[in-house]
Design a protein around this motif. Sequence first.
Motif, PDB file in Angstrom:
ATOM      1  N   GLY A 103     -11.478 -32.806 -32.876  1.00 23.75           N
ATOM      2  CA  GLY A 103     -12.313 -33.044 -34.092  1.00 23.75           C
ATOM      3  C   GLY A 103     -11.574 -33.959 -35.105  1.00 23.75           C
ATOM      4  N   ASN A 104     -10.413 -34.463 -34.844  1.00 23.80           N
ATOM      5  CA  ASN A 104      -9.977 -35.589 -35.860  1.00 23.80           C
ATOM      6  C   ASN A 104     -10.305 -36.784 -35.390  1.00 23.80           C
ATOM      7  N   SER A 105     -11.159 -37.490 -36.100  1.00 27.37           N
ATOM      8  CA  SER A 105     -11.951 -38.979 -35.704  1.00 27.37           C
ATOM      9  C   SER A 105     -10.604 -39.863 -35.750  1.00 27.37           C
ATOM     10  N   GLY A 106      -9.608 -39.677 -36.222  1.00 21.34           N
ATOM     11  CA  GLY A 106      -8.516 -40.932 -36.256  1.00 21.34           C
ATOM     12  C   GLY A 106      -7.691 -40.805 -35.025  1.00 21.34           C
ATOM     13  N   VAL A 107      -7.845 -39.862 -34.240  1.00 14.26           N
ATOM     14  CA  VAL A 107      -7.233 -39.763 -32.950  1.00 14.26           C
ATOM     15  C   VAL A 107      -8.090 -39.732 -31.854  1.00 14.26           C
ATOM     16  N   ALA A 108      -7.627 -40.489 -30.638  1.00 20.32           N
ATOM     17  CA  ALA A 108      -8.361 -40.470 -29.277  1.00 20.32           C
ATOM     18  C   ALA A 108      -7.246 -40.677 -28.245  1.00 20.32           C
ATOM     19  N   PHE A 109      -7.762 -40.261 -27.464  1.00 20.88           N
ATOM     20  CA  PHE A 109      -7.013 -40.324 -25.792  1.00 20.88           C
ATOM     21  C   PHE A 109      -7.948 -41.154 -24.677  1.00 20.88           C
ATOM     22  N   LEU A 110      -6.954 -41.755 -24.114  1.00 18.96           N
ATOM     23  CA  LEU A 110      -7.608 -42.588 -22.982  1.00 18.96           C
ATOM     24  C   LEU A 110      -6.704 -42.443 -21.717  1.00 18.96           C
ATOM     25  N   SER A 111      -7.500 -41.898 -20.605  1.00 17.61           N
ATOM     26  CA  SER A 111      -6.831 -41.796 -19.275  1.00 17.61           C
ATOM     27  C   SER A 111      -7.512 -42.546 -18.297  1.00 17.61           C
ATOM     28  N   HIS A 112      -6.557 -43.401 -17.637  1.00 18.38           N
ATOM     29  CA  HIS A 112      -7.211 -44.672 -16.733  1.00 18.38           C
ATOM     30  C   HIS A 112      -6.809 -43.929 -15.339  1.00 18.38           C
ATOM     31  N   SER A 113      -7.840 -44.048 -14.460  1.00 23.56           N
ATOM     32  CA  SER A 113      -7.613 -43.569 -13.325  1.00 23.56           C
ATOM     33  C   SER A 113      -7.200 -44.900 -12.173  1.00 23.56           C
ATOM     34  N   ILE A 114      -6.277 -44.746 -11.641  1.00 24.65           N
ATOM     35  CA  ILE A 114      -5.571 -45.807 -10.748  1.00 24.65           C
ATOM     36  C   ILE A 114      -6.375 -45.762  -9.415  1.00 24.65           C
ATOM     37  N   ASP A 115      -7.116 -44.541  -8.999  1.00 27.88           N
ATOM     38  CA  ASP A 115      -7.584 -44.683  -7.718  1.00 27.88           C
ATOM     39  C   ASP A 115      -9.113 -45.028  -8.015  1.00 27.88           C
ATOM     40  N   PHE A 116      -9.268 -46.427  -7.750  1.00 32.64           N
ATOM     41  CA  PHE A 116     -10.411 -47.216  -8.221  1.00 32.64           C
ATOM     42  C   PHE A 116     -11.699 -47.134  -7.077  1.00 32.64           C
TER      43      PHE A 116
END
Length: 211
Positions: A103-116
């Motif tokens: 709910g904090n608009s100033g914080v985000a998360f980004l997970s990259h999958s390495i199984d393309f």
Amino acid sequence: MIKNILAVATVSLAFLACQPNSKKLPIIGDREVVEKVVDGKTVIDTIYPAIPNFEFLNQDSVLISDKNFENKIYVANFFFTHCPSICPTMQRNLLKAYEKFKGNSGVAFLSHSIDFKHDQPHVLKSYASKLGVDNDQWQFVTGSKADIYGISDKYLVFTKEDENVAGGYDHSGYLVLIDHEKHIRGVYDGTSEEETEKLLSDIDILLAEYK
């Protein structure tokens, strides 16, 4: 090189901890000192390494880019959905951060999958739902091998295909804290509860820089 950078970061953090009323995280990575002319005067400028522009397909089959993270701090990592080793622990620890700052608009998360090959958007969507992610604050993305593996180096994360390891992919389990200027401000072992707690504390410190 990554080990050397992380060692320098550890020393920097220890030094900062000893300073009275110090509340600023270091910028991690090799930096370049350059001379430039401003108003006819030669000045020294320091250029810090930054995450480059990117564009990936997310769990909703929508293209997202670095623009989605403007004026935010975010935590990035690399994983794959059927990972039998470090990923489950790493993602559960990252979930703690997501739940704290949900709910904090100033914080985000980004997970990259390495199984393309396997982790297409619908697979990522199902994975995110089972993990407990129910808003767009945490993005799960896929892309070409060249794009995903290429940008992992910029986050100081090791990734590669390896048929000799469980799951067929090898990677480091770092959680990487990024600021508004795309600088790395912290690197944490995502399999460690102690390191995860430090990440939570450092997010608060970094948020305070932008108040």
